[in-house]
Design a protein around this motif. Structure first.
Motif, short mmCIF file in Angstrom:
data_model
loop_
_atom_site.label_atom_id
_atom_site.label_comp_id
_atom_site.label_asym_id
_atom_site.label_seq_id
_atom_site.Cartn_x
_atom_site.Cartn_y
_atom_site.Cartn_z
N THR A 29 11.17 -3.60 41.43
CA THR A 29 11.27 -3.05 40.06
C THR A 29 10.76 -1.61 40.02
OG1 THR A 29 10.87 -5.26 39.24
CG2 THR A 29 10.69 -3.49 37.64
N ARG A 30 9.60 -1.39 40.74
CA ARG A 30 9.04 -0.03 40.78
C ARG A 30 10.05 0.96 41.38
NH1 ARG A 30 4.09 -1.45 43.27
NH2 ARG A 30 3.26 -2.58 41.51
N LYS A 31 10.73 0.47 42.45
CA LYS A 31 11.73 1.32 43.11
C LYS A 31 12.87 1.68 42.11
CE LYS A 31 14.15 0.37 47.00
NZ LYS A 31 14.49 -0.43 48.16
N THR A 32 13.34 0.62 41.37
CA THR A 32 14.42 0.85 40.40
C THR A 32 13.96 1.82 39.31
OG1 THR A 32 15.00 -1.44 40.76
CG2 THR A 32 16.09 -0.34 38.92
N ILE A 33 12.71 1.61 38.82
CA ILE A 33 12.21 2.50 37.76
C ILE A 33 12.17 3.94 38.26
CG2 ILE A 33 10.13 3.12 36.44
CD1 ILE A 33 9.60 0.10 36.14
N GLY A 34 11.72 4.09 39.51
CA GLY A 34 11.66 5.44 40.10
C GLY A 34 13.04 6.09 40.09
N LYS A 35 14.06 5.31 40.48
CA LYS A 35 15.42 5.85 40.54
C LYS A 35 15.91 6.20 39.12
CE LYS A 35 19.95 4.83 42.42
NZ LYS A 35 20.56 5.28 41.22
N LEU A 36 15.61 5.25 38.18
CA LEU A 36 16.03 5.52 36.80
C LEU A 36 15.38 6.79 36.25
CD1 LEU A 36 16.07 1.94 35.21
CD2 LEU A 36 18.00 3.41 35.71
N ARG A 37 14.06 6.95 36.57
CA ARG A 37 13.34 8.15 36.10
C ARG A 37 14.01 9.42 36.63
NH1 ARG A 37 7.61 6.02 36.40
NH2 ARG A 37 7.30 5.37 34.24
N LYS A 38 14.39 9.34 37.91
CA LYS A 38 15.05 10.49 38.54
C LYS A 38 16.36 10.80 37.83
CE LYS A 38 14.85 11.60 43.43
NZ LYS A 38 15.12 10.96 44.72
N ASP A 39 17.17 9.71 37.55
CA ASP A 39 18.45 9.89 36.87
C ASP A 39 18.24 10.47 35.47
OD1 ASP A 39 19.70 8.91 39.02
OD2 ASP A 39 20.20 6.94 38.18
N ILE A 40 17.23 9.93 34.77
CA ILE A 40 16.95 10.44 33.41
C ILE A 40 16.62 11.93 33.47
CG2 ILE A 40 15.29 10.34 31.48
CD1 ILE A 40 15.20 7.29 31.95
N GLY A 41 15.81 12.29 34.48
CA GLY A 41 15.44 13.70 34.66
C GLY A 41 16.67 14.56 34.86
N LYS A 42 17.57 14.06 35.74
CA LYS A 42 18.80 14.83 36.01
C LYS A 42 19.63 14.98 34.73
CE LYS A 42 19.94 13.61 40.74
NZ LYS A 42 20.69 12.56 41.42
N ASN A 43 19.80 13.84 34.00
CA ASN A 43 20.59 13.89 32.76
C ASN A 43 19.96 14.83 31.73
OD1 ASN A 43 22.46 12.21 33.75
ND2 ASN A 43 21.67 10.35 32.77
N LYS A 44 18.62 14.79 31.66
CA LYS A 44 17.93 15.66 30.68
C LYS A 44 18.23 17.12 31.00
CE LYS A 44 13.92 13.36 28.76
NZ LYS A 44 12.58 12.94 29.12
N LYS A 45 18.22 17.46 32.28
CA LYS A 45 18.48 18.84 32.68
C LYS A 45 19.93 19.21 32.34
CE LYS A 45 18.30 22.06 36.54
NZ LYS A 45 18.89 22.99 35.64
#
Ligand SMILES: C[S@@+](CC[C@H](N)C(=O)[O-])C[C@H]1O[C@@H](n2cnc3c(N)ncnc32)[C@H](O)[C@@H]1O
Length: 286
Positions: A29-45
């Motif tokens: 789950t931590r791994k998935t959250i990390g990936k999601l955080r990264k994707d959110i960061g990319k989308n925010k940019k």
């Protein structure tokens, strides 16, 4: 019967197994959250970069100006860029004849001529070749032009324009038009007038556009002020329910008839949820 210690050991084993499963699942789950955080960061940019680009667009700058200086016009400005208004203008520009189809006219001695206000270019050049058909820059009139957008922008993307005479009788619309023109800096001249029916100067034009037919009397009344045989493009609708719609039509034939379009090069209709918009493009003379 199981002894108490055996029961305890079984429970401990269960607990150990479940704990291990939880650890594994927590790690995944931590791994998935990390990936999601990264994707959110990319989308925010991406969103922030796109927003920056939008903020630089002329349409947005005009809207900002309206918000700061003329807030009462905001709804109308947004309406002028709505899906219905935009698709009506795109429809017009798409159906406008281009090049020789727009200018071709036979003058009195029988010579086919490409018409433009500044130049009459013979179809047959000095070497006797009939190709190419050169395009001259157009003199255009836009009647009841509202804020000018997005029509002028769309016309510019299709036609070579020399000059536009723009008629709008509402002062507040003209202030916004000025902002629009400041933002775009079109490479042709635009003169702004008030009521179209008050200009009695005789002029030669290539193209007359009225997308506001339902808002005014028929422009045929002004035919005598135009030399030559300009292309006339008129839109109106059957939205009879609004007070400001003083000249709606029931169908495109009525629009053609009322404006005495003799040589029809296009006629059609576009359906919207509350009304149908009609358009004809043609000449006043055959
Ligand atoms: C609501 S707008 C445009 C609506 C139309 N559906 C369009 O998209 O072009 C109609 C405009 O025509 C203008 N108008 C009406 N009669 C006019 C006239 N005689 N001369 C110049 N502008 C006129 C009004 O002031 C108004 O801004």
């Amino acid at each position: 019967m199981q002894s108490a210690i055996e029961k305890l050991k079984i429970f401990e084993k269960n607990i150990e197994e479940k704990t291990q499963e939880n650890r594994t699942s927590a790690w995944e789950t931590r791994k998935t959250i990390g990936k999601l955080r990264k994707d959110i960061g990319k989308n925010k940019k991406h969103i922030s970069d796109t927003r920056k680009k939008v903020n630089k667009l002329p349409y947005h700058k005009v809207e900002q100006w309206i918000i700061n200086n003329q807030i009462g016009s905001l709804e109308s400005y947004q309406d002028s860029l709505s899906h219905g208004q935009l698709s009506s203008k795109q429809w017009l520009v798409e159906k406008l004849p281009k090049g020789k189809d727009l200018y071709l006219e036979v003058i009195s001695d029988g010579t086919p001529t490409i018409l433009g206000y500044t130049q009459h270019l013979p179809l047959v050049n000095s070497e006797g070749n009939s190709d190419p058909y050169p395009e001259s820059s157009l003199y255009i009139e836009i009647i009841g032009g509202w804020f000018g957008c997005p029509l002028i922008d769309l016309l510019h993307s299709k036609l070579e324009i020399k000059k536009i005479d723009f008629y709008e009788k509402d002062k507040l619309c003209k202030t916004i038009l000025a902002q629009y023109l400041n933002q775009f800096e079109f490479p042709f001249e635009i003169s702004v007038f008030g009521d179209f029916f008050e200009r009695k100067e005789i002029r030669r034009r290539d193209l007359i556009i009225n997308t506001s037919g339902e808002h005014m009397e028929d422009i045929i009344k002004m035919k005598r002020y135009f030399k030559g045989n300009p292309v006339v493009a008129i839109q109106s609708n059957d939205y009879f329910g609004l007070d400001e719609h003083i000249n709606c039509v029931h169908n495109v034939e009525e629009l053609i008839e009322k404006n005495q379009i003799k040589n029809v090069v296009y006629k059609g209709e576009l359906d919207f949820p509350k009304y149908t918009r009609y358009m004809t493009i043609g000449h006043w003379y055959v």
